[in-house]
Write a protein that holds these residues in place. Sequence first.
Motif, PDB file in Angstrom:
ATOM      1  N   VAL A 126      -6.452  35.037   1.086  1.00  0.00           N
ATOM      2  CA  VAL A 126      -7.427  35.226   2.158  1.00  0.00           C
ATOM      3  C   VAL A 126      -7.874  33.872   2.717  1.00  0.00           C
ATOM      4  N   ASN A 127      -7.855  33.760   4.050  1.00  0.00           N
ATOM      5  CA  ASN A 127      -8.294  32.538   4.719  1.00  0.00           C
ATOM      6  C   ASN A 127      -9.678  32.671   5.345  1.00  0.00           C
ATOM      7  N   ARG A 128     -10.006  33.874   5.790  1.00  0.00           N
ATOM      8  CA  ARG A 128     -11.254  34.072   6.523  1.00  0.00           C
ATOM      9  C   ARG A 128     -11.825  35.431   6.181  1.00  0.00           C
ATOM     10  N   VAL A 129     -13.160  35.513   6.066  1.00  0.00           N
ATOM     11  CA  VAL A 129     -13.850  36.772   5.804  1.00  0.00           C
ATOM     12  C   VAL A 129     -14.913  36.964   6.884  1.00  0.00           C
ATOM     13  N   TYR A 130     -14.927  38.162   7.460  1.00  0.00           N
ATOM     14  CA  TYR A 130     -15.922  38.547   8.461  1.00  0.00           C
ATOM     15  C   TYR A 130     -16.751  39.684   7.888  1.00  0.00           C
ATOM     16  N   THR A 131     -18.073  39.493   7.832  1.00  0.00           N
ATOM     17  CA  THR A 131     -18.980  40.558   7.410  1.00  0.00           C
ATOM     18  C   THR A 131     -20.043  40.717   8.484  1.00  0.00           C
ATOM     19  N   GLU A 132     -20.900  41.709   8.307  1.00  0.00           N
ATOM     20  CA  GLU A 132     -21.995  41.914   9.263  1.00  0.00           C
ATOM     21  C   GLU A 132     -23.046  40.812   9.164  1.00  0.00           C
ATOM     22  N   LEU A 133     -22.958  39.965   8.127  1.00  0.00           N
ATOM     23  CA  LEU A 133     -23.932  38.893   7.942  1.00  0.00           C
ATOM     24  C   LEU A 133     -23.406  37.515   8.299  1.00  0.00           C
ATOM     25  N   GLY A 134     -22.070  37.363   8.386  1.00  0.00           N
ATOM     26  CA  GLY A 134     -21.539  36.046   8.708  1.00  0.00           C
ATOM     27  C   GLY A 134     -20.031  35.986   8.715  1.00  0.00           C
ATOM     28  N   THR A 135     -19.546  34.799   9.054  1.00  0.00           N
ATOM     29  CA  THR A 135     -18.121  34.490   9.037  1.00  0.00           C
ATOM     30  C   THR A 135     -17.918  33.377   8.026  1.00  0.00           C
ATOM     31  N   PHE A 136     -16.903  33.529   7.161  1.00  0.00           N
ATOM     32  CA  PHE A 136     -16.695  32.617   6.047  1.00  0.00           C
ATOM     33  C   PHE A 136     -15.242  32.165   5.994  1.00  0.00           C
ATOM     34  N   ALA A 137     -15.036  30.877   5.790  1.00  0.00           N
ATOM     35  CA  ALA A 137     -13.695  30.335   5.590  1.00  0.00           C
ATOM     36  C   ALA A 137     -13.484  30.164   4.093  1.00  0.00           C
ATOM     37  N   ILE A 138     -12.296  30.556   3.632  1.00  0.00           N
ATOM     38  CA  ILE A 138     -11.953  30.416   2.221  1.00  0.00           C
ATOM     39  C   ILE A 138     -10.882  29.340   2.115  1.00  0.00           C
ATOM     40  N   GLY A 139     -11.133  28.339   1.298  1.00  0.00           N
ATOM     41  CA  GLY A 139     -10.169  27.254   1.148  1.00  0.00           C
ATOM     42  C   GLY A 139     -10.222  26.658  -0.240  1.00  0.00           C
ATOM     43  N   PRO A 140      -9.504  25.553  -0.441  1.00  0.00           N
ATOM     44  CA  PRO A 140      -9.454  24.923  -1.762  1.00  0.00           C
ATOM     45  C   PRO A 140     -10.824  24.493  -2.283  1.00  0.00           C
ATOM     46  N   GLN A 141     -11.751  24.226  -1.366  1.00  0.00           N
ATOM     47  CA  GLN A 141     -13.088  23.788  -1.767  1.00  0.00           C
ATOM     48  C   GLN A 141     -14.047  24.948  -1.987  1.00  0.00           C
ATOM     49  N   GLY A 142     -13.580  26.180  -1.767  1.00  0.00           N
ATOM     50  CA  GLY A 142     -14.448  27.340  -1.951  1.00  0.00           C
ATOM     51  C   GLY A 142     -14.743  28.038  -0.640  1.00  0.00           C
ATOM     52  N   VAL A 143     -15.947  28.568  -0.514  1.00  0.00           N
ATOM     53  CA  VAL A 143     -16.342  29.385   0.633  1.00  0.00           C
ATOM     54  C   VAL A 143     -17.279  28.596   1.537  1.00  0.00           C
ATOM     55  N   SER A 144     -16.856  28.419   2.775  1.00  0.00           N
ATOM     56  CA  SER A 144     -17.663  27.718   3.774  1.00  0.00           C
ATOM     57  C   SER A 144     -18.202  28.717   4.786  1.00  0.00           C
ATOM     58  N   VAL A 145     -19.456  28.563   5.140  1.00  0.00           N
ATOM     59  CA  VAL A 145     -20.073  29.429   6.137  1.00  0.00           C
ATOM     60  C   VAL A 145     -19.779  28.847   7.516  1.00  0.00           C
ATOM     61  N   ILE A 146     -19.154  29.645   8.359  1.00  0.00           N
ATOM     62  CA  ILE A 146     -18.858  29.231   9.725  1.00  0.00           C
ATOM     63  C   ILE A 146     -19.942  29.706  10.668  1.00  0.00           C
ATOM     64  N   GLU A 147     -20.434  30.923  10.400  1.00  0.00           N
ATOM     65  CA  GLU A 147     -21.449  31.503  11.274  1.00  0.00           C
ATOM     66  C   GLU A 147     -22.322  32.459  10.474  1.00  0.00           C
ATOM     67  N   ILE A 148     -23.630  32.419  10.749  1.00  0.00           N
ATOM     68  CA  ILE A 148     -24.558  33.399  10.201  1.00  0.00           C
ATOM     69  C   ILE A 148     -24.944  34.324  11.348  1.00  0.00           C
ATOM     70  N   ILE A 149     -24.838  35.626  11.125  1.00  0.00           N
ATOM     71  CA  ILE A 149     -25.164  36.601  12.153  1.00  0.00           C
ATOM     72  C   ILE A 149     -26.658  36.889  12.099  1.00  0.00           C
ATOM     73  N   GLY A 150     -27.282  36.909  13.258  1.00  0.00           N
ATOM     74  CA  GLY A 150     -28.708  37.201  13.332  1.00  0.00           C
ATOM     75  C   GLY A 150     -29.547  36.000  12.927  1.00  0.00           C
ATOM     76  N   ASP A 151     -30.754  36.276  12.463  1.00  0.00           N
ATOM     77  CA  ASP A 151     -31.690  35.200  12.141  1.00  0.00           C
ATOM     78  C   ASP A 151     -31.893  35.021  10.638  1.00  0.00           C
ATOM     79  N   MET A 152     -30.903  35.408   9.860  1.00  0.00           N
ATOM     80  CA  MET A 152     -30.989  35.248   8.410  1.00  0.00           C
ATOM     81  C   MET A 152     -30.982  33.758   8.045  1.00  0.00           C
ATOM     82  N   SER A 153     -31.800  33.385   7.083  1.00  0.00           N
ATOM     83  CA  SER A 153     -31.831  31.994   6.650  1.00  0.00           C
ATOM     84  C   SER A 153     -30.669  31.704   5.705  1.00  0.00           C
TER      85      SER A 153
END
Length: 129
Positions: free
Chosen positions: A79-106
């Motif tokens: 898996v390279n990328r995960v899309y959920t209703e809360l955000g977009t996440f990149a999966i790579g050798p360093q782990g999970v990076s947040v690309i986008e947070i959906i809405g106003d969640m902190s």
Amino acid sequence: MMRGGHLDFCVLGAFQVSEYGDLANWHTGAPDAIPAVGGAMDLAIGAKRVFVMMDHLTKDGESKLRRHCSYPLTGLACVNRVYTELGTFAIGPQGVSVIEIIGDMSRETLQSITDVELDFTTLSAPEYA
């Protein structure tokens, strides 16, 4: 087509994705669940990039982005990328990076409901490729 590496990307659903990009999407292990592998294994391994669309949490409130998948695996580190209703996440050798947070969640709230350690350094520079 799938096994020959001719697909640039595929989009799959998932029950769980690990921080290493492992994919579990065919069986929950529940006694009454009907296993349904289909072509997911071929797609997960054959495509150059694998994008997953799933809910962020289970019905019981557990994170589907996990340190390790507890369900049977469909593919390892695919898996390279995960899309959920809360955000977009990149999966790579360093782990999970947040690309986008959906809405106003902190960031803190998102991290508190996610099982894996999230890297927020890419948050200000979204990548949609």
